[in-house]
Design an enzyme around this catalytic site. Structure first.
Site, PDB file in Angstrom:
ATOM      1  N   LYS A 228     129.221  12.506  57.388  1.00  0.00           N
ATOM      2  CA  LYS A 228     127.961  13.264  57.405  1.00  0.00           C
ATOM      3  C   LYS A 228     127.379  13.287  55.996  1.00  0.00           C
ATOM      4  CE  LYS A 228     126.285  17.872  58.785  1.00  0.00           C
ATOM      5  NZ  LYS A 228     126.706  19.208  59.280  1.00  0.00           N
TER       6      LYS A 228
ATOM      7  N   SER B  75     124.489  20.644  63.422  1.00  0.00           N
ATOM      8  CA  SER B  75     123.767  19.746  62.536  1.00  0.00           C
ATOM      9  C   SER B  75     124.437  18.389  62.326  1.00  0.00           C
ATOM     10  CB  SER B  75     123.569  20.429  61.176  1.00  0.00           C
ATOM     11  OG  SER B  75     124.810  20.694  60.565  1.00  0.00           O
TER      12      SER B  75
ATOM     13  N   SER C  83     128.346  23.429  63.770  1.00  0.00           N
ATOM     14  CA  SER C  83     127.729  22.115  63.568  1.00  0.00           C
ATOM     15  C   SER C  83     128.589  20.893  63.851  1.00  0.00           C
ATOM     16  CB  SER C  83     127.198  22.011  62.146  1.00  0.00           C
ATOM     17  OG  SER C  83     125.957  22.654  62.082  1.00  0.00           O
TER      18      SER C  83
HETATM   19  N1  GLN Z   1     123.220  26.037  64.466  1.00  0.00           N
HETATM   20  C1  GLN Z   1     123.784  26.557  63.263  1.00  0.00           C
HETATM   21  C2  GLN Z   1     122.690  26.776  62.252  1.00  0.00           C
HETATM   22  O1  GLN Z   1     121.630  26.363  62.506  1.00  0.00           O
HETATM   23  C3  GLN Z   1     124.835  25.590  62.804  1.00  0.00           C
HETATM   24  C4  GLN Z   1     124.945  25.423  61.344  1.00  0.00           C
HETATM   25  C5  GLN Z   1     126.126  24.655  60.862  1.00  0.00           C
HETATM   26  O2  GLN Z   1     127.228  24.793  61.385  1.00  0.00           O
HETATM   27  N2  GLN Z   1     125.913  23.929  59.757  1.00  0.00           N
HETATM   28  O3  GLN Z   1     122.868  27.364  61.236  1.00  0.00           O
END
Ligand code: GLN
Length: 460
Positions: free
Chosen positions: A58, A133, A157
């Site tokens: 990532k 994400s 995420s």
């Molecule tokens: N959906 C969560 C957010 O928008 C996930 C974020 C993450 O784990 N980086 O913050």
């Protein structure tokens, strides 16, 4: 027996990249060809088992010589001068980074549509989001490009895109994997995790990455009282969980499966559940507003065309460089931290976080692991018919708990409903990853990873 990783050993010489490009074009044909790693896995620590195996990372995790965009225009041209500890450890075993994966900007989102660098389609249906994400990592694994890809999980995420794309997604215990080289979003919640095409691969990659690291003071090894791998009692959630019917059916089916395997299923009440999302968004945005203050456009990153003085340069770099969702969260974070109001928001959220932790300590006196859905819907459509940014935040109610409490959680494909995968997750006490792998492996034996239908990528 030869390790099934062998299938991926195409990269051990200098022509690696070239070969890989051709290989990616064949990814469609490769789907399903991957064999279960465990068949040929040597007992104990799988030293050297990644020799020549490609993996993706990532784009929020540093790999020397690769870009480190974090999905943001503000870092679009940044090339990392160093490599994250987690990646170093995998490279030391022979693994080869073949690319960086797309993501919601700085990890903020549940779709990977909040990327300044393009969207990532779901390999099951190109009209749908890949989740976020870490959507690029999950999609790359689902599409057969790589056997595993690293992601980061601050509030779901890794697990949520894994669920949307039908792969396995591990969020380790907070601190189990070094965060050195992981660009900070919300430091008290961030962990490096992995999307993988099998339970065995998720487990082995985790085993290789884990461990205390002097470069990350919050990293630690498990103590002598780390939970063992055995689970007998599974905690499940009762009542109306607000799930889409397809997700509800899959949850019931997973519960039924474990019941049939002789587990005791115990309904538990997580009394603090209504606070997960508000507490998460208070703490995560507060930390993000501080962490993202470093992007000034002065030492590195996006530079506006002209500015009269350093203040203007910074203002313009941030106005032009950050996307809307990031700006919203920085504003929210500074709002909850502003002087005179900290007790009303930030301190209160911290106290609630303590209570959430205590609630889980209590739940784990009654159950060995807890089974919950990952997300109330399957991969949603872009635009009309999908979820807006606010609905997406409310839908983080199953994933954020593990981050707030620092617990390990493992998401797995539990069913295919209406032509799309559905993910469920297990949570375990801190450092209970072994327990997660054991219990999900049973499911995998019965329901192997589902493969996306033959999918013709747009570029072909
Ligand atoms: N959906 C969560 C957010 O928008 C996930 C974020 C993450 O784990 N980086 O913050």
């Amino acid at each position: 027996m030869e390790s099934p990783f062998a299938r991926w050993r195409v990269l051990s010489d200098a022509a690696a990249r070239k070969k890989y490009e051709a290989y990616v074009k064949e990814a469609d044909a490769n789907i399903g060809a991957f064999l279960e790693f465990d068949a040929g896995r040597p007992e104990g620590r799988p030293g050297g088992c990644l020799e020549g195996v490609p993996f993706a990372v990532k784009d929020i995790i540093a790999v020397k010589g690769f870009h480190l965009t974090c999905g943001s225009k503000i870092l679009q041209n940044l090339v990392s001068p160093y490599t994250a500890t987690a990646v170093e450890k995998l490279a030391a075993e022979g693994g080869i980074v073949v690319g960086k994966t797309n993501m919601d900007e700085f990890g903020m989102g549940s779709s990977t549509d909040n990327s300044a660098l393009g969207k990532t389609n779901n390999p099951w249906d190109g009209r749908r989001v890949s989740g976020g994400s870490s959507g690029g990592s999950a999609a790359a694994v689902a599409a057969g490009m790589v056997p595993f890809a690293l992601g980061s999980d601050t509030g779901g995420s890794v697990r949520q895109p894994a669920a949307f794309c039908g792969v396995y997604g591990l969020k380790p215990t907070y601190g189990a994997v070094s965060r050195y080289g992981l660009v900070a979003y919300a430091s008290s919640l961030d962990v490096v995790g992995v999307c993988a095409c099998s339970v065995g691969i998720a487990r082995d990659v985790f085993e290789l990455m884990r461990g205390q690291d002097e470069k990350d003071q919050s990293s630690l090894d498990p103590g002598p009282d780390a939970p063992g791998p055995d689970a007998k009692v599974i905690g499940v959630l009762g009542g109306d969980l607000g799930l889409d019917p397809a997700v509800e059916r899959a949850y019931r089916a997973a519960i039924g499966f474990y019941k049939s395997k002789g587990f005791e299923l115990k309904e538990i009440t997580l009394a603090m559940a209504e606070y997960y999302v508000p507490v998460y968004y208070t703490i995560a945005t507060a930390e993000a507003s501080a962490n993202l203050a470093r992007y000034t456009g002065i030492r590195y990153g996006y530079r506006p065309a002209c500015a009269e003085n350093p203040e203007e340069l910074t203002r313009r770099a941030r106005s032009e460089g950050f996307g809307d969702e990031v700006k919203l969260r920085i504003l929210l974070g500074t709002y909850v931290l502003r002087s005179g109001f900290q007790d009303q928001y930030y301190q209160r959220a911290q106290r609630l976080r303590q209570a959430i932790r205590a609630d889980f300590d209590n739940a784990f006196t009654r159950a060995d692991v807890i089974l919950t859905p990952v997300f109330p819907t399957q991969a949603f459509l872009r635009g009309q018919g999908g979820l807006d940014q606010f609905q997406q935040k409310l839908a983080d109610r199953f994933t954020t708990a593990a981050n707030l409490a620092g617990l390990p959680a493992f998401s797995f494909p539990a069913a295919v409903e209406d032509g799309l995968p559905v993910g469920m997750q297990f949570l375990a006490p801190a450092f209970g990853e072994a327990r997660l792998f054991e219990v999900v492996r049973l499911y995998e034996e019965n329901f192997p990873r589902p493969l996306p239908p033959r999918y013709k990528p747009e570029w072909s």
